[in-house]
Design a protein around this motif. Structure first.
Motif, PDB file in Angstrom:
ATOM      1  N   SER A 249      10.327  10.102   0.604  1.00  0.00           N
ATOM      2  CA  SER A 249      10.518   9.130   1.680  1.00  0.00           C
ATOM      3  C   SER A 249      11.258   9.770   2.851  1.00  0.00           C
ATOM      4  N   HIS A 250      12.236  10.613   2.537  1.00  0.00           N
ATOM      5  CA  HIS A 250      13.005  11.266   3.598  1.00  0.00           C
ATOM      6  C   HIS A 250      12.137  12.199   4.424  1.00  0.00           C
ATOM      7  N   GLN A 251      11.112  12.782   3.810  1.00  0.00           N
ATOM      8  CA  GLN A 251      10.215  13.660   4.542  1.00  0.00           C
ATOM      9  C   GLN A 251       9.577  12.938   5.732  1.00  0.00           C
ATOM     10  N   PHE A 252       9.321  11.640   5.569  1.00  0.00           N
ATOM     11  CA  PHE A 252       8.652  10.881   6.620  1.00  0.00           C
ATOM     12  C   PHE A 252       9.608  10.444   7.725  1.00  0.00           C
ATOM     13  N   THR A 253      10.842  10.879   7.661  1.00  0.00           N
ATOM     14  CA  THR A 253      11.789  10.634   8.752  1.00  0.00           C
ATOM     15  C   THR A 253      12.070  11.916   9.522  1.00  0.00           C
ATOM     16  N   GLN A 254      11.371  13.000   9.186  1.00  0.00           N
ATOM     17  CA  GLN A 254      11.701  14.305   9.759  1.00  0.00           C
ATOM     18  C   GLN A 254      10.600  14.905  10.619  1.00  0.00           C
TER      19      GLN A 254
ATOM     20  N   PRO B  33       0.811  -1.233   0.000  1.00  0.00           N
ATOM     21  CA  PRO B  33       0.000   0.000   0.000  1.00  0.00           C
ATOM     22  C   PRO B  33       0.839   1.275   0.000  1.00  0.00           C
ATOM     23  N   ASP B  34       1.974   1.262   0.688  1.00  0.00           N
ATOM     24  CA  ASP B  34       2.877   2.414   0.634  1.00  0.00           C
ATOM     25  C   ASP B  34       3.451   2.580  -0.767  1.00  0.00           C
ATOM     26  N   ALA B  35       3.697   1.465  -1.452  1.00  0.00           N
ATOM     27  CA  ALA B  35       4.214   1.530  -2.823  1.00  0.00           C
ATOM     28  C   ALA B  35       3.198   2.190  -3.744  1.00  0.00           C
ATOM     29  N   ARG B  36       1.918   1.865  -3.583  1.00  0.00           N
ATOM     30  CA  ARG B  36       0.896   2.455  -4.455  1.00  0.00           C
ATOM     31  C   ARG B  36       0.854   3.972  -4.306  1.00  0.00           C
ATOM     32  N   ILE B  37       0.983   4.447  -3.063  1.00  0.00           N
ATOM     33  CA  ILE B  37       0.971   5.888  -2.830  1.00  0.00           C
ATOM     34  C   ILE B  37       2.178   6.549  -3.495  1.00  0.00           C
ATOM     35  N   GLN B  38       3.346   5.922  -3.365  1.00  0.00           N
ATOM     36  CA  GLN B  38       4.548   6.481  -3.972  1.00  0.00           C
ATOM     37  C   GLN B  38       4.464   6.456  -5.500  1.00  0.00           C
ATOM     38  N   VAL B  39       3.888   5.397  -6.056  1.00  0.00           N
ATOM     39  CA  VAL B  39       3.741   5.309  -7.507  1.00  0.00           C
ATOM     40  C   VAL B  39       2.785   6.391  -8.017  1.00  0.00           C
ATOM     41  N   ASP B  40       1.678   6.616  -7.305  1.00  0.00           N
ATOM     42  CA  ASP B  40       0.765   7.694  -7.693  1.00  0.00           C
ATOM     43  C   ASP B  40       1.485   9.038  -7.656  1.00  0.00           C
ATOM     44  N   ASN B  41       2.312   9.223  -6.639  1.00  0.00           N
ATOM     45  CA  ASN B  41       3.104  10.441  -6.524  1.00  0.00           C
ATOM     46  C   ASN B  41       4.044  10.585  -7.724  1.00  0.00           C
TER      47      ASN B  41
ATOM     48  N   VAL C 239       4.188  10.793  11.952  1.00  0.00           N
ATOM     49  CA  VAL C 239       4.200  10.024  10.716  1.00  0.00           C
ATOM     50  C   VAL C 239       5.154   8.848  10.899  1.00  0.00           C
ATOM     51  N   ARG C 240       5.109   7.923   9.972  1.00  0.00           N
ATOM     52  CA  ARG C 240       6.044   6.804  10.000  1.00  0.00           C
ATOM     53  C   ARG C 240       6.726   6.710   8.646  1.00  0.00           C
ATOM     54  N   PRO C 241       7.937   6.169   8.582  1.00  0.00           N
ATOM     55  CA  PRO C 241       8.601   5.991   7.289  1.00  0.00           C
ATOM     56  C   PRO C 241       7.834   5.018   6.403  1.00  0.00           C
ATOM     57  N   ASN C 242       7.967   5.179   5.103  1.00  0.00           N
ATOM     58  CA  ASN C 242       7.364   4.230   4.168  1.00  0.00           C
ATOM     59  C   ASN C 242       8.025   2.867   4.339  1.00  0.00           C
ATOM     60  N   GLY C 243       7.212   1.834   4.457  1.00  0.00           N
ATOM     61  CA  GLY C 243       7.742   0.488   4.662  1.00  0.00           C
ATOM     62  C   GLY C 243       7.941  -0.259   3.364  1.00  0.00           C
ATOM     63  N   VAL C 244       8.541   0.394   2.378  1.00  0.00           N
ATOM     64  CA  VAL C 244       8.696  -0.227   1.068  1.00  0.00           C
ATOM     65  C   VAL C 244       9.961   0.305   0.409  1.00  0.00           C
TER      66      VAL C 244
ATOM     67  N   TYR D  78      17.349   2.416 -10.579  1.00  0.00           N
ATOM     68  CA  TYR D  78      17.620   3.016  -9.269  1.00  0.00           C
ATOM     69  C   TYR D  78      16.824   2.275  -8.198  1.00  0.00           C
ATOM     70  N   VAL D  79      17.328   2.314  -6.981  1.00  0.00           N
ATOM     71  CA  VAL D  79      16.625   1.748  -5.832  1.00  0.00           C
ATOM     72  C   VAL D  79      16.464   2.832  -4.780  1.00  0.00           C
ATOM     73  N   THR D  80      15.250   3.001  -4.263  1.00  0.00           N
ATOM     74  CA  THR D  80      15.010   3.876  -3.119  1.00  0.00           C
ATOM     75  C   THR D  80      14.635   3.021  -1.919  1.00  0.00           C
ATOM     76  N   ASP D  81      14.962   3.489  -0.711  1.00  0.00           N
ATOM     77  CA  ASP D  81      14.590   2.745   0.491  1.00  0.00           C
ATOM     78  C   ASP D  81      13.900   3.678   1.478  1.00  0.00           C
ATOM     79  N   PRO D  82      13.384   3.154   2.602  1.00  0.00           N
ATOM     80  CA  PRO D  82      12.613   3.987   3.537  1.00  0.00           C
ATOM     81  C   PRO D  82      13.369   5.158   4.145  1.00  0.00           C
ATOM     82  N   SER D  83      14.702   5.111   4.136  1.00  0.00           N
ATOM     83  CA  SER D  83      15.473   6.201   4.727  1.00  0.00           C
ATOM     84  C   SER D  83      15.532   7.424   3.824  1.00  0.00           C
TER      85      SER D  83
END
Length: 241
Positions: A118-123, A81-89, A127-132, A147-152
């Motif tokens: 994703s970094h916004q959700f660590t600041q 579900p976090d992936a779907r939100i990021q993909v829409d973004n 909120v919680r970081p994206n788990g994807v 490219y690869v992105t991670d929750p950090s």
């Protein structure tokens, strides 16, 4: 592991040993997700994921591979579900770039944008970081890239990479067999062999979903189950002895 002692209550607080536990928990979620990988060749890029449908679930819809633009796709591992939100973004960002500049967005630009989000959700508290984690693959003016992105909020470029459960062993496998001169067909076969390295269904392909973008047409397209079966017949060349 040092006890969290309340330092895991918010992503804005560092522990005394310099860790952000909420981010580490999110990365652990990615490690528990089913495998996803991307392979880059001179002929294009291949994305593949392992999906384990339930007995009565229809399987003609891929849950973990998404199209962002005509020339960019995403494969996800972790909390989908976090992936779907990021993909829409990413889709909104990509179309905005096209309307503003009248050209296709670069793959690296999309990766950086999603990493920044994703970094916004660590600041911020509450909120919680994206788990994807996401594999962002595509072809732009600069050529083929992954490219690869991670929750950090980190993003890095790879020639071939795997994320999700068992990815450390699979990445070692890719390091051994990956060849930048390989064809798209060989890349697809390598992807199948890599997924089956950790799968319980090594003799089947029903648990594998794939997509590709070729240098020739620069269009995202899903690979049919029939073609996946054909590619699996050549996967034995990448099977460890």
């Amino acid at each position: 592991m040092m006890a969290s002692r309340g330092y895991d209550m918010t992503p804005t607080m560092y522990s005394p040993d310099g860790r952000i536990y909420q981010v580490e928990y999110a990365i652990e979620t990615v490690k528990r997700g089913t495998l996803a990988l991307g392979i880059c060749t001179k002929q294009g890029v291949v994305m593949a994921v392992e999906e384990k449908p339930r007995a009565l679930q229809t399987t003609n819809i891929t849950q973990k591979i998404f199209q962002v633009d005509h020339h960019i796709g995403v494969a996800a591992a972790g909390y989908i579900p976090d992936a779907r939100i990021q993909v829409d973004n990413a889709r909104f960002f990509s179309q905005g770039n096209r309307m503003t500049y009248d050209e296709s967005v670069e793959v690296a630009t999309v990766a950086k944008h999603l990493a920044d989000q994703s970094h916004q959700f660590t600041q911020y508290s509450g909120v919680r970081p994206n788990g994807v984690a996401l594999i962002i693959a595509g072809i732009d003016q600069k050529g083929e890239s992954i490219y690869v992105t991670d929750p950090s909020g980190t993003y890095m470029q790879y020639s071939a990479v795997a994320i999700g459960a068992g990815s450390e062993d699979v990445n070692s496998f890719l390091e051994k067999y990956y060849d930048p001169e390989m064809t798209m067909d060989d890349a697809a076969s390598l992807a199948i062999s890599a997924i089956n390295l950790k799968s319980d269904q090594k003799e089947q392909t029903s648990h594998i979903k794939m997509a590709r973008i070729t240098t020739e047409n620069k269009m995202f397209e899903k690979i049919s189950e029939g073609n996946i079966q054909e590619y699996s017949q050549n996967a034995s060349k990448f099977t460890p002895a």
